[in-house]
Design an enzyme around this catalytic site. Structure first.
Site, PDB file in Angstrom:
ATOM      1  N   PHE A   1      11.726  95.512 -79.062  1.00  0.00           N
ATOM      2  CA  PHE A   1      11.143  94.191 -78.801  1.00  0.00           C
ATOM      3  C   PHE A   1       9.735  94.020 -79.347  1.00  0.00           C
ATOM      4  O   PHE A   1       9.191  92.925 -79.289  1.00  0.00           O
ATOM      5  CB  PHE A   1      11.210  93.809 -77.315  1.00  0.00           C
ATOM      6  CG  PHE A   1      10.486  94.747 -76.375  1.00  0.00           C
ATOM      7  CD1 PHE A   1       9.131  94.606 -76.155  1.00  0.00           C
ATOM      8  CD2 PHE A   1      11.174  95.736 -75.703  1.00  0.00           C
ATOM      9  CE1 PHE A   1       8.468  95.453 -75.281  1.00  0.00           C
ATOM     10  CE2 PHE A   1      10.528  96.586 -74.820  1.00  0.00           C
ATOM     11  CZ  PHE A   1       9.161  96.448 -74.610  1.00  0.00           C
TER      12      PHE A   1
ATOM     13  N   GLU B   1      13.533  99.047 -75.251  1.00  0.00           N
ATOM     14  CA  GLU B   1      14.135  99.390 -73.975  1.00  0.00           C
ATOM     15  C   GLU B   1      15.374 100.232 -74.316  1.00  0.00           C
ATOM     16  O   GLU B   1      16.251  99.756 -75.061  1.00  0.00           O
ATOM     17  CB  GLU B   1      14.516  98.079 -73.253  1.00  0.00           C
ATOM     18  CG  GLU B   1      14.858  98.232 -71.808  1.00  0.00           C
ATOM     19  CD  GLU B   1      13.647  98.364 -70.864  1.00  0.00           C
ATOM     20  OE1 GLU B   1      12.483  98.390 -71.315  1.00  0.00           O
ATOM     21  OE2 GLU B   1      13.895  98.435 -69.655  1.00  0.00           O
TER      22      GLU B   1
ATOM     23  N   GLU C   1      13.388  86.320 -74.205  1.00  0.00           N
ATOM     24  CA  GLU C   1      14.138  87.529 -74.576  1.00  0.00           C
ATOM     25  C   GLU C   1      14.911  88.016 -73.369  1.00  0.00           C
ATOM     26  O   GLU C   1      14.480  87.811 -72.228  1.00  0.00           O
ATOM     27  CB  GLU C   1      13.169  88.651 -74.988  1.00  0.00           C
ATOM     28  CG  GLU C   1      12.373  88.374 -76.238  1.00  0.00           C
ATOM     29  CD  GLU C   1      11.393  89.519 -76.541  1.00  0.00           C
ATOM     30  OE1 GLU C   1      11.276  90.464 -75.732  1.00  0.00           O
ATOM     31  OE2 GLU C   1      10.744  89.453 -77.589  1.00  0.00           O
TER      32      GLU C   1
ATOM     33  N   ARG D   1      -1.893  93.389 -67.428  1.00  0.00           N
ATOM     34  CA  ARG D   1      -0.844  92.525 -66.907  1.00  0.00           C
ATOM     35  C   ARG D   1      -1.347  91.107 -67.073  1.00  0.00           C
ATOM     36  O   ARG D   1      -2.029  90.579 -66.212  1.00  0.00           O
ATOM     37  CB  ARG D   1      -0.569  92.852 -65.440  1.00  0.00           C
ATOM     38  CG  ARG D   1       0.699  92.174 -64.917  1.00  0.00           C
ATOM     39  CD  ARG D   1       0.993  92.550 -63.485  1.00  0.00           C
ATOM     40  NE  ARG D   1       1.464  93.913 -63.307  1.00  0.00           N
ATOM     41  CZ  ARG D   1       2.699  94.318 -63.587  1.00  0.00           C
ATOM     42  NH1 ARG D   1       3.592  93.482 -64.050  1.00  0.00           N
ATOM     43  NH2 ARG D   1       3.050  95.570 -63.396  1.00  0.00           N
TER      44      ARG D   1
ATOM     45  N   LYS E   1      15.783  90.461 -70.513  1.00  0.00           N
ATOM     46  CA  LYS E   1      15.056  91.553 -69.845  1.00  0.00           C
ATOM     47  C   LYS E   1      16.078  92.621 -69.494  1.00  0.00           C
ATOM     48  O   LYS E   1      16.833  92.488 -68.532  1.00  0.00           O
ATOM     49  CB  LYS E   1      14.341  91.063 -68.576  1.00  0.00           C
ATOM     50  CG  LYS E   1      13.519  92.166 -67.912  1.00  0.00           C
ATOM     51  CD  LYS E   1      12.750  91.644 -66.724  1.00  0.00           C
ATOM     52  CE  LYS E   1      11.673  92.585 -66.224  1.00  0.00           C
ATOM     53  NZ  LYS E   1      12.036  93.960 -66.061  1.00  0.00           N
TER      54      LYS E   1
ATOM     55  N   ARG F   1       6.961 104.527 -70.050  1.00  0.00           N
ATOM     56  CA  ARG F   1       6.058 103.467 -69.608  1.00  0.00           C
ATOM     57  C   ARG F   1       4.769 104.056 -69.042  1.00  0.00           C
ATOM     58  O   ARG F   1       3.701 103.494 -69.183  1.00  0.00           O
ATOM     59  CB  ARG F   1       6.763 102.643 -68.527  1.00  0.00           C
ATOM     60  CG  ARG F   1       5.965 101.486 -67.994  1.00  0.00           C
ATOM     61  CD  ARG F   1       6.695 100.926 -66.793  1.00  0.00           C
ATOM     62  NE  ARG F   1       6.057  99.740 -66.284  1.00  0.00           N
ATOM     63  CZ  ARG F   1       4.919  99.721 -65.620  1.00  0.00           C
ATOM     64  NH1 ARG F   1       4.254 100.835 -65.433  1.00  0.00           N
ATOM     65  NH2 ARG F   1       4.436  98.592 -65.179  1.00  0.00           N
TER      66      ARG F   1
ATOM     67  N   LYS G   1       7.888  87.387 -66.504  1.00  0.00           N
ATOM     68  CA  LYS G   1       9.251  87.877 -66.272  1.00  0.00           C
ATOM     69  C   LYS G   1       9.919  86.998 -65.225  1.00  0.00           C
ATOM     70  O   LYS G   1       9.285  86.601 -64.246  1.00  0.00           O
ATOM     71  CB  LYS G   1       9.265  89.349 -65.867  1.00  0.00           C
ATOM     72  CG  LYS G   1       8.372  89.711 -64.716  1.00  0.00           C
ATOM     73  CD  LYS G   1       8.455  91.203 -64.400  1.00  0.00           C
ATOM     74  CE  LYS G   1       7.366  91.595 -63.438  1.00  0.00           C
ATOM     75  NZ  LYS G   1       7.386  92.975 -63.047  1.00  0.00           N
TER      76      LYS G   1
ATOM     77  N   ARG H   1      11.624 101.754 -70.616  1.00  0.00           N
ATOM     78  CA  ARG H   1      10.744 101.337 -71.701  1.00  0.00           C
ATOM     79  C   ARG H   1      10.343 102.575 -72.508  1.00  0.00           C
ATOM     80  O   ARG H   1       9.929 103.573 -71.928  1.00  0.00           O
ATOM     81  CB  ARG H   1       9.501 100.683 -71.115  1.00  0.00           C
ATOM     82  CG  ARG H   1       8.584 100.083 -72.148  1.00  0.00           C
ATOM     83  CD  ARG H   1       7.510  99.280 -71.455  1.00  0.00           C
ATOM     84  NE  ARG H   1       6.707  98.528 -72.397  1.00  0.00           N
ATOM     85  CZ  ARG H   1       5.973  97.474 -72.050  1.00  0.00           C
ATOM     86  NH1 ARG H   1       5.959  97.056 -70.806  1.00  0.00           N
ATOM     87  NH2 ARG H   1       5.254  96.828 -72.939  1.00  0.00           N
TER      88      ARG H   1
HETATM   89  P1  ATP Z   1       9.712  95.608 -63.562  1.00  0.00           P
HETATM   90  O1  ATP Z   1       9.368  96.200 -62.226  1.00  0.00           O
HETATM   91  O2  ATP Z   1      10.118  94.181 -63.500  1.00  0.00           O
HETATM   92  O3  ATP Z   1      10.610  96.459 -64.408  1.00  0.00           O
HETATM   93  P2  ATP Z   1       7.295  96.567 -64.754  1.00  0.00           P
HETATM   94  O4  ATP Z   1       6.162  96.551 -63.797  1.00  0.00           O
HETATM   95  O5  ATP Z   1       7.896  97.878 -65.124  1.00  0.00           O
HETATM   96  O6  ATP Z   1       8.370  95.520 -64.320  1.00  0.00           O
HETATM   97  P3  ATP Z   1       6.580  94.436 -66.405  1.00  0.00           P
HETATM   98  O7  ATP Z   1       5.750  94.259 -67.612  1.00  0.00           O
HETATM   99  O8  ATP Z   1       6.125  93.719 -65.221  1.00  0.00           O
HETATM  100  O9  ATP Z   1       6.766  95.974 -66.113  1.00  0.00           O
HETATM  101  O10 ATP Z   1       8.049  94.024 -66.777  1.00  0.00           O
HETATM  102  C1  ATP Z   1       8.509  94.347 -68.046  1.00  0.00           C
HETATM  103  C2  ATP Z   1       9.383  95.580 -68.045  1.00  0.00           C
HETATM  104  O11 ATP Z   1      10.700  95.188 -68.343  1.00  0.00           O
HETATM  105  C3  ATP Z   1       8.948  96.496 -69.147  1.00  0.00           C
HETATM  106  O12 ATP Z   1       8.141  97.534 -68.690  1.00  0.00           O
HETATM  107  C4  ATP Z   1      10.242  96.965 -69.787  1.00  0.00           C
HETATM  108  O13 ATP Z   1      10.604  98.233 -69.275  1.00  0.00           O
HETATM  109  C5  ATP Z   1      11.281  96.000 -69.346  1.00  0.00           C
HETATM  110  N1  ATP Z   1      11.810  95.101 -70.398  1.00  0.00           N
HETATM  111  C6  ATP Z   1      13.105  94.791 -70.532  1.00  0.00           C
HETATM  112  N2  ATP Z   1      13.289  93.914 -71.506  1.00  0.00           N
HETATM  113  C7  ATP Z   1      12.074  93.640 -72.037  1.00  0.00           C
HETATM  114  C8  ATP Z   1      11.615  92.780 -73.071  1.00  0.00           C
HETATM  115  N3  ATP Z   1      12.437  92.002 -73.748  1.00  0.00           N
HETATM  116  N4  ATP Z   1      10.280  92.769 -73.324  1.00  0.00           N
HETATM  117  C9  ATP Z   1       9.429  93.529 -72.627  1.00  0.00           C
HETATM  118  N5  ATP Z   1       9.812  94.346 -71.632  1.00  0.00           N
HETATM  119  C10 ATP Z   1      11.118  94.417 -71.326  1.00  0.00           C
END
Ligand code: ATP
Length: 588
Positions: free
Chosen positions: A342, A302, A250, A417, A252, A272, A423, A257
């Site tokens: 998503f 998102e 998908e 996690r 990103k 989030r 990612k 979020r």
């Molecule tokens: P990052 O610092 O990379 O944003 P994070 O620690 O906030 O990561 P992770 O689960 O590690 O959270 O990375 C996923 C984040 O990316 C989600 O919290 C969301 O905000 C965002 N995101 C964007 N596109 C998507 C997707 N297709 N599916 C899930 N999460 C997505």
């Protein structure tokens, strides 16, 4: 239950930072706690009145508290202020002045946890012109009947300075020990917490109904679910190695979020970090119900700022303009968004967490009708490196950060996690291999153009074992005048007189902040350090890890809570990874 039992217990907890000792004190406390009050105690010991997502804040100013102490005890305001200046903590100062006083007076009646809690709750609810007077009245009437030790903790809760260092995990350890013999049961408790985000409710359920009650714990609409998070991979090849031959890729997107809880026209949005953010997105609240073909539903999306003319995605920072209390309507038209769905976590009264990814995705596509504002996040099923690269290319061209890779046959793991989501960001392919999300713990006043701001910040990683924030670097580059101003506005209210006990740092700082803000940095290298405390002793005895040439990326991660910052484990992995790269290069 007598409040004296709780304040004695708090007093013991204040003497230690060790997780095992804290757990033991909590077990003793829970053993003496009746069912009816356990949830209140769980909130209070974290300095709260309700779970975070309800957004109930006490908001009592020091000045008002000092007046209330003076009113209830007859001690002059000047004397209380003087003691406060010496002690640096108003709760502690109050207990000292009150001790001198109570040697000559009687306490009228014992106060109970219930009474303290109800009064604090009333204070939190007060609004309007006469609220200050009413707050004064409530506080002084409580203090009137409180012992010096009780007064100390009532004031600390009121002022938001109770810092026992008790993390959610420690509370759950203690609940598992108190109410079940088997350590394995800790997992069931964790699940209940993950689907409710309400530790008080979890505590009350296990205390009233035992493990059976916890096993039957269900998602409740309008109570946020703790989000599933992803592991990172550095390359398409690594993803194939981990996931095998077929998985979903998908886009990103670089937005915020949002967890959407919807029933009819009622919509609540959580961030989030599970804060209620509904007021920033009136457009979502208005438009989303029309697209749903279900009685009730919980979705994840998102929210991304877009360029209305081209439809292109804009970076996360654009959304910051919506974080305001007033004139939000103007921000809504100035900074338009789309909602990019998503996942579906709950539908028509039933949890969807145990469904496979692919079933959840097809349910999502059946139940939500796309329009200009609400869309599904672009997704493709991929089988090899070339196909992943193709989707990556399209994703970057559309203005997103990279890819989220998801296993097709796995459930939604709330609050963890895990390795079922990966990612892959473009930026991982340079320098250190990744950016880090670090907690701001200290500041240094700027010089020259930066006078009046914090020109340099002291940053920390999260030490999960000790539940502490360990210093890792000072950062003074990457800031614009605008970001320095913005950081000052956010950080200034977090300045503390004494260093917060959860901070582990030997560095000096001009000011210390309560660890509450996460920012993103990149760096050129991770090195061993004699001063910094991140991963201390883990790689080499008496050495921690530090970042070399750290630089602020411009991202203030308002949507992250500090426990979600980069951990020492992650930094160790990056440190070892860079060794490996250096070694591989030397072989070429
Ligand atoms: P990052 O610092 O990379 O944003 P994070 O620690 O906030 O990561 P992770 O689960 O590690 O959270 O990375 C996923 C984040 O990316 C989600 O919290 C969301 O905000 C965002 N995101 C964007 N596109 C998507 C997707 N297709 N599916 C899930 N999460 C997505």
């Amino acid at each position: 239950m007598e409040f004296a039992i709780l304040s004695d217990s708090f007093n013991k907890m204040e003497t230690t930072r060790k997780r095992l000792e804290l757990t033991q004190f909590l077990v003793e406390l829970f053993q003496n706690t009746p069912n009816e009050v356990i949830s209140k105690i769980v909130y209070l010991l974290q300095g709260k009145l309700r779970p975070d997502f309800e957004g109930i804040e006490l908001g009592v100013a020091e000045k008002l508290a000092i007046r209330a102490i003076s009113k209830s005890s007859g001690i002059p305001i000047k004397k209380i202020e003087e003691e406060y200046r010496i002690e640096g903590d108003l709760g502690h100062a109050a207990s000292i002045v009150l001790k001198q006083k109570t040697q000559t007076t009687f306490l009228v009646e014992d106060i109970t946890v219930e009474r303290v809690y109800e009064t604090l709750f009333k204070i939190a609810r007060l609004e309007g012109a006469r609220s200050q007077d009413m707050k004064m009245k409530y506080i002084s009437s409580l203090l009137n009947d409180a012992s010096p030790l009780e007064a100390k903790f009532i004031l600390k809760i009121l002022l938001g300075t109770l810092r026992l260092g008790v993390a959610e995990n420690t509370v759950m350890d203690a609940l598992a020990i108190t109410f079940s013999e088997n350590k394995e049961n800790r997992k069931i408790l964790q699940h209940a917490y993950n689907v409710s985000s309400d530790l008080g409710k979890v505590a009350e359920t296990i205390s009233r109904k035992g493990l059976k009650g916890i096993e039957e714990f269900e998602i409740t609409l309008f109570n946020p679910i703790r989000p599933m998070l992803a592991d990172r991979v550095k390359s398409e090849e690594e993803a194939i190695e981990k996931f095998g031959d077929e998985f979903a890729a998908e886009y990103k997107l670089d937005g915020e979020r949002v967890q959407l809880h919807i029933e009819g026209d009622k919509v609540i949005l959580f961030s989030r970090s599970l804060e209620n953010i509904s007021s920033y997105y009136p457009d979502i609240i208005e438009k989303i119900p029309k697209t749903i073909r279900a009685d009730n539903i919980i979705l994840e999306a998102e929210a991304v700022a877009i360029n209305e003319n081209t439809g292109e995605f804009l970076p996360f920072q654009e959304l910051m303009h919506r974080r305001r209390k007033y004139k939000i309507e103007k921000a809504v038209t100035q900074y338009p968004i789309t909602v990019n769905l998503f996942d579906v976590l709950y539908c028509n009264g039933k949890s969807c967490l145990d469904m496979d990814y692919k079933d959840r995705r097809s349910k999502l596509e059946k139940i939500v009708i796309e329009d200009n504002f609400v869309k599904y996040i672009p997704m493709a099923i991929v089988k090899n490196v070339n196909e992943v690269e193709d989707v990556m290319e399209n994703s970057i061209n559309a203005g997103s950060e990279g890819l989220m890779l998801k296993m097709l046959d796995k459930p939604y793991q709330a609050g963890s996690r895990g390795s079922h989501w990966l990612k892959l960001k473009r930026e991982y392919q340079n320098e250190l291999g990744d950016s880090l999300d670090l907690v701001v713990i200290g500041g240094y006043f700027g010089k020259g153009r930066r006078t009046g701001n914090y020109g340099t910040l002291l940053l920390a990683t999260y030490d999960e074992d000790e539940d502490k924030f360990t210093s890792i670097c000072k950062v003074g580059t990457g800031f614009t005048d605008e970001s320095l101003d913005q950081l000052y506005q956010i950080l200034n209210p977090k300045v503390t007189i004494k260093k917060n006990p959860r901070i582990d740092s030997e560095m000096e700082a001009d000011v210390w902040f309560d660890p509450e803000l996460v920012i993103e940095v990149v760096a050129s290298e991770i090195t061993l350090s004699p001063i910094h405390k991140a991963a201390k002793d883990k790689i080499r005895k008496d050495a921690g890890l530090a970042l070399r040439f750290p630089k602020f990326t411009g991202k203030i991660r308002i949507e992250k809570i500090v426990e979600d910052a980069s951990t020492n484990e992650e930094v160790i992995t990056l440190f070892k990874g860079q060794k490996k790269v250096a070694h591989d290069k030397s072989l070429i």
